[in-house]
Design an enzyme around this catalytic site. Structure first.
Site, short mmCIF file in Angstrom:
data_model
loop_
_atom_site.label_atom_id
_atom_site.label_comp_id
_atom_site.label_asym_id
_atom_site.label_seq_id
_atom_site.Cartn_x
_atom_site.Cartn_y
_atom_site.Cartn_z
N ARG A 1 -86.24 5.44 -24.99
CA ARG A 1 -86.38 6.46 -26.03
C ARG A 1 -87.79 7.05 -26.07
NH1 ARG A 1 -82.62 3.79 -30.84
NH2 ARG A 1 -80.71 4.82 -30.15
N LYS B 1 -69.31 -5.56 -33.36
CA LYS B 1 -68.43 -5.52 -34.53
C LYS B 1 -67.51 -4.32 -34.59
CE LYS B 1 -70.45 -6.70 -38.51
NZ LYS B 1 -71.52 -6.40 -39.47
N GLY C 1 -77.85 1.60 -27.83
CA GLY C 1 -79.07 0.89 -27.47
C GLY C 1 -78.83 -0.27 -26.51
N GLY D 1 -74.69 5.22 -32.44
CA GLY D 1 -73.86 5.72 -33.53
C GLY D 1 -73.76 7.24 -33.53
P1 ADP Z 1 -74.73 -0.71 -28.62
O1 ADP Z 1 -76.12 -1.01 -29.10
O2 ADP Z 1 -74.69 -0.37 -27.16
O3 ADP Z 1 -74.03 0.32 -29.47
P2 ADP Z 1 -73.68 -2.97 -30.06
O4 ADP Z 1 -74.94 -3.05 -30.81
O5 ADP Z 1 -72.44 -2.56 -30.78
O6 ADP Z 1 -73.86 -2.05 -28.75
O7 ADP Z 1 -73.32 -4.39 -29.44
C1 ADP Z 1 -74.19 -5.07 -28.57
C2 ADP Z 1 -74.16 -6.54 -28.80
O8 ADP Z 1 -72.84 -7.06 -28.76
C3 ADP Z 1 -74.94 -7.26 -27.75
O9 ADP Z 1 -76.08 -7.84 -28.35
C4 ADP Z 1 -73.97 -8.33 -27.23
O10 ADP Z 1 -74.56 -9.59 -27.07
C5 ADP Z 1 -72.94 -8.37 -28.32
N1 ADP Z 1 -71.64 -8.87 -27.83
C6 ADP Z 1 -70.89 -8.37 -26.84
N2 ADP Z 1 -69.78 -9.10 -26.67
C7 ADP Z 1 -69.83 -10.11 -27.58
C8 ADP Z 1 -68.96 -11.20 -27.90
N3 ADP Z 1 -67.83 -11.40 -27.23
N4 ADP Z 1 -69.32 -12.01 -28.91
C9 ADP Z 1 -70.47 -11.80 -29.59
N5 ADP Z 1 -71.32 -10.78 -29.34
C10 ADP Z 1 -71.01 -9.95 -28.33
MG MG Z 2 -76.88 -2.24 -30.70
#
Ligand code: ADP
Ligand code: MG
Length: 396
Positions: free
Chosen positions: A39, A205, A354, A377
């Site tokens: 970023r 989530k 991210g 988001g």
């Molecule tokens: P982004 O930042 O790309 O939008 P998120 O913040 O939604 O993605 O999710 C990323 C996180 O999800 C990572 O830190 C990863 O460790 C976690 N994650 C992925 N799969 C699982 C899982 N099966 N159980 C727990 N955490 C998970």
């Molecule tokens: Mg994230």
């Protein structure tokens, strides 16, 4: 929401003017170290353009969440100022304040072509959530510090904060180069993606992404769901997911989605599980073999092959959310293999988020993507077709 009508940084005479630029320096930190500087790097073009045009450049950004005094030290922008300084190869004045005399004097003393970064805008959230609730007094105050406002923080533009909407409503304004590029690259995805259009979702989530899942399912031909959020969908389909992540309140929503889109939504068929949070005894099992005490932490190889069949026939792919807890070597294979498959495919490939971008860079895939968005988001909400408050206030 076209970029073509919005004023951009090119439309302003900036010579000796104080230009406030809202950048997105919300970078991932681990023990105070910047683990991914995407970023910051992506903001350089706008900053350097303003410097070259002899603006007095004042940068504002948020970083993480700041709810109390204790959050301050771990969310200071100071390490970002140091990183920026080395990337620009030029001194950056860091002011550890978000208001007051020290900040005002530093801005008055700023020379044309020089850069100042003020402290994390969310320090203003401690007393009454002023930044995040777009407190009118705060936006007006920050606006009083400059002559022109440029919004280049795509990743926050879906939110109305004092540092974007607030400031913009008091000053001549426009968007920066990063914002322009993001909107240009993401628009085709939003308006007329070439089909089959596959969306790959993962991450932690369901509740974070619930709003978009419904409308993305509408737009996409396939919705492949991995990562932590998959387990709530699996549970909703009647599978025992042990101690895996579960968004209990979303079970009903997930159930409805599965009923509505039985062909579109594709869920994991196997999983890499471990016995507890110490990640003991990792093993791969079929999705209906997860034991009560086990946690699903990655998709298994059979799921990778299943997802591959959909990805291979796709003309457009959008990816948000890692397939597993890729930060741990035992649980990174799913994300790594899926990334490699996407790289090998011709067509439009866009990723955002991210942690997703962090994974893509870690595995060295970034060159194979058509576009890697700095937004998570924001990218998802843009795909949903929402209008962004921080863009609405920018003049045409
Ligand atoms: P982004 O930042 O790309 O939008 P998120 O913040 O939604 O993605 O999710 C990323 C996180 O999800 C990572 O830190 C990863 O460790 C976690 N994650 C992925 N799969 C699982 C899982 N099966 N159980 C727990 N955490 C998970
Ligand atoms: Mg994230």
């Amino acid at each position: 929401m076209g970029t073509h009508m919005k004023k951009t940084i090119r439309d302003f005479e900036m010579n000796h003017k104080t230009v406030l630029i809202r950048v997105d320096f919300n970078v991932p930190l681990e023990q105070g170290d910047i683990v991914d500087d995407t970023r910051i790097v992506e903001s350089l073009r706008t900053i350097q353009y303003a410097m070259k045009n002899k603006a007095k450049v004042v940068l504002l950004s948020h970083l993480g969440r700041v709810k109390n005094e204790r959050d301050k030290s771990s969310n200071s922008l100071k390490p970002v100022a140091e990183k920026l300084q080395s990337l620009l190869n030029k001194g950056v004045t860091f002011v550890p304040q978000t208001r007051g005399r020290e900040l005002e004097e530093a801005i008055l003393n700023l020379k044309p072509g020089h850069v100042l970064l003020m402290e994390n805008t969310r320090f203003e959230d401690i007393n009454g959530n002023k930044e995040s609730s777009n407190d009118p007094e705060l936006g007006a105050y920050w606006a009083s510090l400059g002559d022109i406002f440029i919004n280049d923080a795509f990743g926050t533009s879906h939110r109305a904060h004092a540092s974007n909407v607030g400031i913009a409503s008091h000053l001549p304004n426009g968007i920066g180069f990063l914002m322009e590029k993001e909107l240009k690259m993401l628009e085709p995805l939003l308006n007329n993606p070439e089909h089959p259009f596959t969306i790959l979702l993962g991450g932690a989530k369901v509740s974070d992404k619930i709003g978009v899942i419904a409308s993305l399912a509408e737009k996409a031909d396939y919705l492949l769901i991995g990562g932590g959020m998959a387990y709530t969908f699996l549970k909703a389909s009647g599978i025992e997911t042990g101690s895996s992540l579960l968004d209990r309140e979303q079970l009903e929503f997930c159930h409805e989605m599965l009923e509505k889109y039985p062909e579109k939504i594709v869920l994991p068929i196997d999983s890499v599980v471990a016995e507890d949070l110490k990640r003991l005894h990792p093993r791969t099992c079929f999705i209906n073999e997860i034991k009560e005490e086990e946690i699903g932490l990655d998709i298994g190889h059979k799921t990778v092959n299943l997802f591959k069949q959909y990805l291979e026939q796709s003309k457009t792919i959008f990816w948000n959310g890692p397939m597993g807890m890729f930060e741990q070597p035992e649980f990174q294979a799913g994300t790594k293999e899926i990334g490699a498959i996407i790289c090998s495919i011709n067509g439009m490939k866009i990723a955002g988020g991210g942690d997703t971008v962090h994974a893509i860079k870690e595995f060295g895939y970034e060159k194979s993507f058509t576009h890697i968005s700095t937004g998570g988001g924001a990218t998802l909400e843009l795909l949903e077709g929402k209008t962004f408050p921080a863009l609405e206030v920018i003049h045409d």
